[in-house]
Design a protein around this motif. Structure first.
Motif, short mmCIF file in Angstrom:
data_model
loop_
_atom_site.label_atom_id
_atom_site.label_comp_id
_atom_site.label_asym_id
_atom_site.label_seq_id
_atom_site.Cartn_x
_atom_site.Cartn_y
_atom_site.Cartn_z
N SER A 107 0.76 -1.18 -0.17
CA SER A 107 0.05 -0.11 0.27
C SER A 107 0.75 1.29 -0.12
N ASP A 108 0.18 2.38 -0.34
CA ASP A 108 1.02 3.58 -0.20
C ASP A 108 1.49 4.06 1.05
N ASN A 109 2.29 5.01 1.24
CA ASN A 109 2.91 5.16 2.44
C ASN A 109 2.15 6.32 3.41
N LYS A 110 1.09 6.71 2.87
CA LYS A 110 0.34 7.84 3.57
C LYS A 110 -0.99 7.02 4.39
N VAL A 111 -1.24 5.80 4.29
CA VAL A 111 -2.40 5.15 4.90
C VAL A 111 -2.11 4.24 5.90
N GLU A 112 -1.21 4.85 6.90
CA GLU A 112 -0.82 3.82 8.03
C GLU A 112 -2.26 3.33 8.79
N SER A 113 -3.00 4.08 8.99
CA SER A 113 -4.47 3.66 9.88
C SER A 113 -5.12 2.53 9.11
N GLU A 114 -5.39 2.79 7.98
CA GLU A 114 -6.04 2.11 6.94
C GLU A 114 -5.20 0.59 6.79
N ARG A 115 -3.66 0.63 6.99
CA ARG A 115 -3.12 -0.40 6.89
C ARG A 115 -3.14 -1.42 8.03
N ALA A 116 -2.92 -0.51 9.14
CA ALA A 116 -3.24 -1.30 10.31
C ALA A 116 -4.75 -2.10 10.49
N GLU A 117 -5.43 -1.34 10.19
CA GLU A 117 -7.00 -2.09 10.38
C GLU A 117 -7.13 -3.09 9.40
N PHE A 118 -6.35 -2.98 8.29
CA PHE A 118 -6.34 -4.22 7.53
C PHE A 118 -5.81 -5.43 7.99
N ALA A 119 -4.46 -5.31 8.40
CA ALA A 119 -3.93 -6.30 9.12
C ALA A 119 -4.58 -6.66 10.28
N LEU A 120 -5.23 -6.18 11.18
CA LEU A 120 -5.95 -6.50 12.33
C LEU A 120 -7.12 -7.50 11.78
N ASP A 121 -7.86 -6.93 10.72
CA ASP A 121 -9.09 -7.78 10.13
C ASP A 121 -8.48 -9.03 9.77
N LEU A 122 -7.45 -9.06 9.19
CA LEU A 122 -7.06 -10.48 8.73
C LEU A 122 -6.62 -11.24 9.87
N ALA A 123 -6.10 -10.76 10.86
CA ALA A 123 -5.87 -11.58 11.99
C ALA A 123 -7.20 -12.08 12.62
N ARG A 124 -8.03 -11.07 12.82
CA ARG A 124 -9.45 -11.53 13.23
C ARG A 124 -9.96 -12.81 12.65
N ARG A 125 -9.56 -12.92 11.36
CA ARG A 125 -9.98 -14.03 10.54
C ARG A 125 -9.15 -15.31 10.86
N GLY A 126 -8.17 -15.06 11.77
CA GLY A 126 -7.19 -16.39 11.94
C GLY A 126 -5.85 -16.35 11.08
N ARG A 127 -5.69 -15.29 10.40
CA ARG A 127 -4.31 -15.14 9.76
C ARG A 127 -3.13 -14.78 10.62
N ARG A 128 -2.04 -15.31 10.23
CA ARG A 128 -0.98 -14.69 11.18
C ARG A 128 -0.27 -14.11 9.94
N VAL A 129 -0.25 -12.31 10.67
CA VAL A 129 -0.04 -11.09 9.75
C VAL A 129 1.26 -10.69 10.18
N ALA A 130 2.17 -10.23 9.33
CA ALA A 130 3.33 -9.50 9.51
C ALA A 130 3.22 -8.15 8.93
N VAL A 131 3.10 -7.08 9.87
CA VAL A 131 3.29 -5.69 9.59
C VAL A 131 4.46 -5.40 9.40
N VAL A 132 4.86 -5.13 8.22
CA VAL A 132 6.60 -4.76 7.75
C VAL A 132 6.73 -3.31 7.84
N SER A 133 7.90 -2.91 8.71
CA SER A 133 8.15 -1.60 8.64
C SER A 133 9.69 -1.54 8.64
N SER A 134 10.03 -0.34 8.34
CA SER A 134 11.52 -0.20 8.08
C SER A 134 12.24 0.39 9.69
N GLY A 135 13.48 0.19 9.84
CA GLY A 135 14.06 0.61 10.87
C GLY A 135 13.55 -0.39 12.04
N ASP A 136 13.14 0.50 13.19
CA ASP A 136 12.66 -0.03 14.33
C ASP A 136 11.04 0.42 14.35
#
Length: 258
Positions: free
Chosen positions: A61-90
């Motif tokens: 996704s684009d770099n300006k949609v952090e909240s939407e990206r987080a919600e998308f990842a959490l929604d996948l996890a609610r469905r039982g998926r193991r999700v890695a949110v990839v970030s640079s640095g720490d």
């Protein structure tokens, strides 16, 4: 009937810091979690640094949609998926951990397990290239005024500079933000000598890595972009050219008695 909790079905979100660039600075823990994930979520540039593995789903996704990206990842996890949110640095330093935890603290995601894995920061990577400029107390400040007003940034620059802290300045400039570096230089010169060393480190660890040391008075905003981090020395920071011609920078751990 409500869906089973993510914890009951093995779903979780792991926020992973991949370091500034490239696989060499990826921790073994992060490497293992990336391999174990079923879904990878992240800014396209950062996802491209992760090897493609059969069976994994990638969600760039684009770099300006952090909240939407987080919600998308959490929604996948609610469905039982193991999700890695990839970030640079720490991921906890001007990155995705905050966005994920903010969304995860509200319904319907409160029960979704979230873990944050540390990564090498851009400041630490840049410092290592020139020696040890972060050897004493230092402050980390983002110059981006996209999420906070410039007045707040200016106040923090004044406070940190007057406290004689070394400064690590993230997000110093971009195509749409061209004046912040020059203004920051002016503010810092109110507290620092003109010959204070400044490290300009661009794309550290990447194919276009370039590291320079300049005087604070000579800091040129035109040489700074979003891929650059600035390390500004304190009054105690030392720059020395060693016998082999290499220029090194360090900040002594001992502070002179007043």
């Amino acid at each position: 009937m409500p869906a089973p909790a993510a914890a009951d079905r093995g779903g979780e979100v792991v926020v992973i810091g991949t370091g500034p660039a490239g696989p060499l600075w990826l921790t073994p823990e992060a490497r293992g979690e990336l391999a174990a994930a079923e879904d990878l979520v992240g800014y396209t540039t950062y996802l491209n640094r992760v090897p493609v593995r059969p069976g994994q789903r990638r969600h760039p996704s684009d770099n300006k949609v952090e909240s939407e990206r987080a919600e998308f990842a959490l929604d996948l996890a609610r469905r039982g998926r193991r999700v890695a949110v990839v970030s640079s640095g720490d991921p906890g330093v001007f990155a995705m951990a905050t966005a994920v935890l903010e969304v995860a603290s509200a319904d319907p995601y409160r029960e979704v397990p979230v873990r944050v894995l540390p990564g090498l920061t851009a400041a630490n990577a840049a410092a290592s290239r020139v020696g040890a400029p972060l050897g004493h107390d230092y402050a980390v400040i983002s110059l981006s005024d996209r999420l906070k007003p410039w007045e707040v940034i200016a106040e923090r620059l004044h406070a940190a500079a007057s406290a004689d802290l070394v400064l690590a300045l993230y997000n110093p400039g971009s195509r749409s933000r061209t004046w912040q570096v020059g203004k920051a230089r002016e503010l810092l010169l109110e507290h620092r000598a003109p010959d204070t060393p400044v490290v300009l480190a661009r794309d550290v660890g990447g194919p276009e890595e370039a590291v320079r040391i300049v005087r604070l008075a000579d800091l040129d905003p035109a040489q700074v972009d979003m891929r650059t981090i600035l390390l500004v020395g304190s009054s105690q920071t030392v720059t020395v050219r060693r016998g082999n011609g290499e220029q090194v920078v360090w900040t002594p751990r001992r502070y002179p008695e007043s």
